[in-house]
Design an enzyme around this catalytic site. Structure first.
Site, mmCIF file in Angstrom:
data_model
loop_
_atom_site.group_PDB
_atom_site.id
_atom_site.type_symbol
_atom_site.label_atom_id
_atom_site.label_comp_id
_atom_site.label_asym_id
_atom_site.label_seq_id
_atom_site.Cartn_x
_atom_site.Cartn_y
_atom_site.Cartn_z
ATOM 1 N N ASP A 1 0.813 -1.214 0.000
ATOM 2 C CA ASP A 1 0.000 0.000 0.000
ATOM 3 C C ASP A 1 0.850 1.269 0.000
ATOM 4 O O ASP A 1 2.065 1.221 0.170
ATOM 5 C CB ASP A 1 -0.964 -0.004 1.199
ATOM 6 C CG ASP A 1 -0.302 -0.493 2.489
ATOM 7 O OD1 ASP A 1 0.935 -0.470 2.556
ATOM 8 O OD2 ASP A 1 -1.027 -0.894 3.412
ATOM 9 N N ASN B 1 -7.230 -2.319 14.563
ATOM 10 C CA ASN B 1 -8.618 -2.654 14.242
ATOM 11 C C ASN B 1 -8.722 -3.915 13.375
ATOM 12 O O ASN B 1 -9.775 -4.200 12.826
ATOM 13 C CB ASN B 1 -9.300 -1.469 13.542
ATOM 14 C CG ASN B 1 -8.637 -1.112 12.217
ATOM 15 O OD1 ASN B 1 -7.701 -1.777 11.788
ATOM 16 N ND2 ASN B 1 -9.120 -0.053 11.574
ATOM 17 N N HIS C 1 -7.044 -4.494 10.557
ATOM 18 C CA HIS C 1 -6.822 -4.342 9.112
ATOM 19 C C HIS C 1 -5.546 -5.047 8.660
ATOM 20 O O HIS C 1 -4.603 -5.211 9.422
ATOM 21 C CB HIS C 1 -6.864 -2.866 8.676
ATOM 22 C CG HIS C 1 -5.674 -2.031 9.033
ATOM 23 N ND1 HIS C 1 -5.776 -0.680 9.289
ATOM 24 C CD2 HIS C 1 -4.351 -2.312 9.164
ATOM 25 C CE1 HIS C 1 -4.571 -0.182 9.549
ATOM 26 N NE2 HIS C 1 -3.691 -1.157 9.485
ATOM 27 N N GLU D 1 -9.707 -1.878 5.676
ATOM 28 C CA GLU D 1 -10.312 -1.569 6.963
ATOM 29 C C GLU D 1 -11.515 -2.480 7.223
ATOM 30 O O GLU D 1 -12.031 -3.118 6.296
ATOM 31 C CB GLU D 1 -10.754 -0.096 6.968
ATOM 32 C CG GLU D 1 -9.619 0.908 6.703
ATOM 33 C CD GLU D 1 -8.675 1.095 7.886
ATOM 34 O OE1 GLU D 1 -8.491 0.163 8.686
ATOM 35 O OE2 GLU D 1 -8.104 2.197 8.000
HETATM 36 C C1 F6R Z 1 1.583 -1.329 6.060
HETATM 37 C C2 F6R Z 1 0.276 -1.954 6.214
HETATM 38 C C3 F6R Z 1 -0.482 -1.903 7.489
HETATM 39 C C4 F6R Z 1 0.396 -2.131 8.727
HETATM 40 C C5 F6R Z 1 -0.436 -2.052 9.997
HETATM 41 C C6 F6R Z 1 0.433 -2.196 11.232
HETATM 42 O O1 F6R Z 1 2.099 -1.538 4.763
HETATM 43 O O2 F6R Z 1 -0.207 -2.502 5.258
HETATM 44 O O3 F6R Z 1 -1.507 -2.866 7.459
HETATM 45 O O4 F6R Z 1 1.009 -3.393 8.618
HETATM 46 O O5 F6R Z 1 -1.105 -0.835 10.041
HETATM 47 O O6 F6R Z 1 1.283 -1.097 11.310
HETATM 48 P P1 F6R Z 1 2.490 -1.053 12.355
HETATM 49 O O7 F6R Z 1 3.433 -2.151 11.952
HETATM 50 O O8 F6R Z 1 3.115 0.304 12.157
HETATM 51 O O9 F6R Z 1 1.912 -1.258 13.695
#
Ligand code: F6R
Length: 238
Positions: free
Chosen positions: A67, A130, A132, A137
């Site tokens: 992403d 959450n 995701h 989401e």
């Molecule tokens: C990042 C992504 C997100 C993160 C998630 C956890 O490329 O796709 O799904 O993996 O938000 O983020 P952190 O590792 O910063 O807690």
């Protein structure tokens, strides 16, 4: 789903590296699906150290990131493109042409990227508070392909730490591989650490499969390894 619980983040990163290294050793032109955020920083540091010490080569490796934010320049310090260069690509021998980070803000941009993502041998994932995965989401259909996403307030709140702790500076949209795209990978490696991930981890592993916890879809993938530290595992009951 194979679940490995480690005592801390350092051990988690080393365990995750072992899984990644197995794939790299078995295929010199492996296709890696990569994630950004805090969770993979230790794993990327392990990969860089191994490349420097042991010469593991990425010359023929291809990567596809999950992403990217919409509305910030590729070369902005907060873009995921910059993150990948800073944390991994600049320190290994990968051919920049073989690295792919989605970019754009239209359905056509998303479709074009989705068509490019092919043959992923291992998809690395983090998990949002959450539930995701990628920026899918809660509520996202499990069949969704790469698409433009409206970020939830909880995700923007969690990510404001990268934007001077100011939520108004966090983009409101992103381009993200869909859950359907992620699920095409042959193997999935999800890593999570810290207590703030404990509820999402429990819902992913023990909860019913539901679009309310996007990561719960992984219960149906044939080859998933989840590596979590004790804090992230603290709410598991079995
Ligand atoms: C990042 C992504 C997100 C993160 C998630 C956890 O490329 O796709 O799904 O993996 O938000 O983020 P952190 O590792 O910063 O807690």
């Amino acid at each position: 789903m194979k679940v490995i619980i480690t005592k801390d983040y350092d051990e988690l990163s080393k365990e995750a590296f072992k899984v990644m290294k197995d794939v790299l050793d078995s295929k010199k032109d492996a296709v890696l699906g990569l994630a950004t955020g805090s969770s993979p920083e230790g794993l990327y540091a392990e990969m860089v150290e191994d490349h420097k010490k042991n010469g593991t080569s990425y010359k023929d490796v291809v990567t596809y990131n999950l992403d990217e934010y919409v509305g910030i320049d590729r070369n902005d310090p907060q873009s995921y493109y910059t993150f990948m260069n800073d944390h991994l690509f600049k320190d290994i021998d990968i051919n920049p042409e073989n690295t792919h980070v989605p970019y754009g803000d239209t359905a056509e941009d998303a479709k074009k990227y989705d068509d490019e993502v092919k043959g992923v041998d291992i998809q690395l994932l983090g998990i949002g508070n959450n539930g995701h995965i990628g920026f899918n989401e809660p509520g996202t259909p499990f069949t969704e392909r790469t698409h433009i996403v409206e970020l939830t307030d909880s995700t923007r709140e969690a990510n404001k730490r990268f934007f001077d702790n100011d939520i108004t500076k966090v983009p409101t949209k992103a381009i993200s591989q869909g859950i359907g795209t992620v699920m095409d990978a042959r193997k999935i490696l999800l890593i999570a650490n810290g207590e703030n991930k404990a509820d999402a981890v429990k819902a992913m592993i023990e909860g019913p499969m539901s679009i309310e916890c996007p990561a719960s879809v992984l219960q149906t993938h044939p080859d998933v390894t989840v590596i979590i530290d004790e804090a992230a595992a603290s709410k598991l009951t079995r």
